[in-house]
Enzyme design. Sequence first.
Site, mmCIF file in Angstrom:
data_model
loop_
_atom_site.group_PDB
_atom_site.id
_atom_site.type_symbol
_atom_site.label_atom_id
_atom_site.label_comp_id
_atom_site.label_asym_id
_atom_site.label_seq_id
_atom_site.Cartn_x
_atom_site.Cartn_y
_atom_site.Cartn_z
ATOM 1 N N GLU A 1 0.995 -1.235 0.077
ATOM 2 C CA GLU A 1 -0.038 0.055 -0.050
ATOM 3 C C GLU A 1 0.777 1.144 0.134
ATOM 4 O O GLU A 1 0.769 2.122 -0.732
ATOM 5 C CB GLU A 1 -0.873 0.008 1.328
ATOM 6 C CG GLU A 1 -1.616 1.222 1.476
ATOM 7 C CD GLU A 1 -2.304 1.234 2.863
ATOM 8 O OE1 GLU A 1 -3.663 1.926 2.976
ATOM 9 O OE2 GLU A 1 -1.846 0.927 3.750
ATOM 10 N N HIS A 2 1.762 1.212 0.867
ATOM 11 C CA HIS A 2 2.690 2.513 0.952
ATOM 12 C C HIS A 2 4.186 1.914 0.768
ATOM 13 O O HIS A 2 4.600 1.009 1.240
ATOM 14 C CB HIS A 2 2.560 3.007 2.406
ATOM 15 C CG HIS A 2 1.352 3.799 3.078
ATOM 16 N ND1 HIS A 2 1.278 5.018 2.395
ATOM 17 C CD2 HIS A 2 0.626 3.284 3.541
ATOM 18 C CE1 HIS A 2 0.282 5.429 3.203
ATOM 19 N NE2 HIS A 2 -0.392 4.418 3.814
#
Length: 426
Positions: free
Chosen positions: A327-328
């Site tokens: 995600e990040h």
Amino acid sequence: MKPMRVSGREVESLAREVRAAAQGDQRLSEVVRRIIAEVRARGDRALVEMAREFDGVEMDEDGLISGRREMEEAAGKVDAMLLRSLRRLSARIRRLEAKRLRGLAFRLRYPEGTVIESVWRAIGSVGCYAPGGRAPYVSTVLMLGVPAAVAGVGRKVLATPPPKGEEAREAVLAAAWVAGFDEVLWSGGAQAIAALAYGTERVRPVEKVLGPGNRYVAEAKRQVQADVAVDMVAGPTELVVLFDGRSEISLVVDDMMAQAEHGPGTIVMAVTAEERAAEELASTLSSALRSLPEGSAVRQNLSRDWTVVLVDDWDEAVRLVDAVAPEHLSIASNDLKHLAERVRNAGAITVGKGVPSVLLDYFAGASHVLPTGGWARTRGGLTVLDYVKLVHVVRAGPTVRSRASREVGVLAEVEGLTHHRRALGP
């Protein structure tokens, strides 16, 4: 804590292990299926009972929905600094998404006179889920609502777990007011997704369900997408950090601990090709974790064997990131900024020494509603594009039909569609 050393084929094996840590199980699927069926069968009463059972909140059916007037009243009660922060972040999100939306509309004219207009139309109604429970996620309320308002969505419903205190309730309502939501549904988890998708006595169903949540929310979105559109699976938080000896190790640790506090199922991993940097980060992180309670979410999420990973070189580091598809992604060194161009699979990337992933969460204006569970292989974060549909308007003069027949009519014949060819003309 010691760094895990991986190389060669071990990179893909580790990525599979990390991905497995975020996956649900058959029991979870069955529990969510029962919750959805219960909401569909018993409507508002089921939502009230589940608020008591899962959230520890007593409420009645009339308290399930808050409207614009209640939001406005709350905006007048919250701390002035909070309201100002909400408005500033909202303005940043609005500026980015309005620019993105303007780029969707264009007009193309071909030499023979055919004109194609690319236009967009807003979705009629959306239901946006913002996590809650321990604390109100007011920034996520803005990330969901502001792009919908920019798009011009007709009806915007925010669903979020019912808070236990009045202060938290007012903060959510104020954020919903700034974001432009029309209604707030005080319901969390899989039951909220079911209510948005299928409706209840007080909740009209929506055309699309969006937003992040825990494993129950993510599984509910998987199950309802046969009947209602969803944006993506946005489940527990994921962060991979690329770092080296020039990174500020204490800030890397702070960023890792920040994302790890989201709760169960969170994935946090730091990757380097420099052994000394790996040892320093592992030591600093171990010291920081010893000060935390044994059962804390941060300590549990950062105590896995693969929390700090040492690879042979930066090519392997990029390969590991792409295999995990986090995600990040935080590239926590100015010397590694070129790696951002090589990574294919990440929901969002922050680049630079002293630029934590949390900067994206609260300040930058880019969405922190991002794909998890490997979905970053095929899409990026939530934007205004998730709230609109593109439509092509085709205009042509009377001579275009015959030219089309001459140039491409044979395609209809090859496909065995004789009436298509006849419609184009001889």
